[in-house]
Design a protein around this motif. Structure first.
Motif, mmCIF file in Angstrom:
data_model
loop_
_atom_site.group_PDB
_atom_site.id
_atom_site.type_symbol
_atom_site.label_atom_id
_atom_site.label_comp_id
_atom_site.label_asym_id
_atom_site.label_seq_id
_atom_site.Cartn_x
_atom_site.Cartn_y
_atom_site.Cartn_z
ATOM 1 N N LYS A 68 -78.351 98.666 36.960
ATOM 2 C CA LYS A 68 -78.949 97.348 37.216
ATOM 3 C C LYS A 68 -79.284 97.144 38.693
ATOM 4 N N SER A 69 -78.690 97.938 39.576
ATOM 5 C CA SER A 69 -78.977 97.781 41.004
ATOM 6 C C SER A 69 -80.172 98.629 41.453
ATOM 7 N N ASN A 70 -80.797 99.358 40.516
ATOM 8 C CA ASN A 70 -81.903 100.247 40.858
ATOM 9 C C ASN A 70 -83.161 99.856 40.065
ATOM 10 N N LYS A 71 -84.191 99.424 40.759
ATOM 11 C CA LYS A 71 -85.449 98.987 40.129
ATOM 12 C C LYS A 71 -86.067 100.072 39.242
ATOM 13 N N LYS A 72 -85.802 101.327 39.557
ATOM 14 C CA LYS A 72 -86.340 102.450 38.779
ATOM 15 C C LYS A 72 -85.963 102.327 37.297
ATOM 16 N N ASP A 110 -85.433 99.418 35.551
ATOM 17 C CA ASP A 110 -85.658 98.076 35.011
ATOM 18 C C ASP A 110 -86.142 98.048 33.561
ATOM 19 N N ASP A 111 -86.837 99.083 33.112
ATOM 20 C CA ASP A 111 -87.406 99.063 31.762
ATOM 21 C C ASP A 111 -86.471 99.641 30.692
ATOM 22 N N GLY A 120 -75.729 92.294 32.937
ATOM 23 C CA GLY A 120 -77.120 92.598 32.618
ATOM 24 C C GLY A 120 -77.376 93.512 31.434
ATOM 25 N N ASN A 124 -78.174 94.444 27.586
ATOM 26 C CA ASN A 124 -79.057 93.731 26.677
ATOM 27 C C ASN A 124 -78.413 93.385 25.336
ATOM 28 N N GLN A 145 -88.857 93.507 24.897
ATOM 29 C CA GLN A 145 -89.462 92.577 25.855
ATOM 30 C C GLN A 145 -89.198 91.142 25.425
ATOM 31 N N THR A 177 -85.162 90.406 25.553
ATOM 32 C CA THR A 177 -84.572 90.202 26.875
ATOM 33 C C THR A 177 -85.087 88.930 27.545
#
Length: 148
Positions: A77-81, A83-84, A106, A108, A133, A136
């Motif tokens: 969760k701390s890495n934008k890579k 996010d999906d 965070g 799901n 999508q 979440t």
């Protein structure tokens, strides 16, 4: 990267649980590729590698040696890579404390590991069929815990 299959990863230190999980997916009529990792360190080494194919859904056991599911969840969760990636906590624990902590951190969805194979297949089929999508965007505590 768009594929014609759903990429699934399970991180779980229990060999029987990993086998149960992969066998269930092999019986479902869903086009998936399932990869498993024995612990959180192995998982995070893979996800952080340049050749990693990120999963659409990641199943995380909470109680693993070396790096547990909560630690992996925080790192992801701390890495934008990442996010999906939809994160499903997959645990024998149904403690309110674990459910609350993973929800706030965070994840799901929270799944208590089923005891029988048919229930496992139903749970996995339901999780893979979720429109993540939509799911979440309206995430709340009521739809976080998957009850069977």
């Amino acid at each position: 990267m768009q594929t014609d299959y759903i990429h699934i990863i399970l991180a779980d230190d229990d060999e029987d649980d990993r086998l149960f999980f992969t066998d269930a997916f092999s019986e479902l009529k869903i086009n998936t590729k399932v990869h498993t990792y024995n612990d959180g360190v192995e998982l995070m080494n893979y996800l952080n590698s340049d050749e990693a194919i990120l999963p659409q859904v990641l199943f995380l056991d909470l109680n693993m040696p070396k790096k547990n599911g909560i630690e992996c969840l925080h790192e992801i969760k701390s890495n934008k890579k990442f996010d999906d990636i939809a994160i499903a906590i997959y645990s024998t624990s149904s403690s309110e404390e674990h459910i609350e902590e993973t929800f706030v951190s965070g994840a799901n969805i929270y799944i208590k590991k089923p005891n029988d194979f048919d229930t496992l297949k139903k749970v996995l089929s339901d999780v893979v069929a979720i429109n993540w999508q939509y799911h979440t965007s309206g995430l709340n505590k009521d739809n976080f815990l998957l009850r069977m």
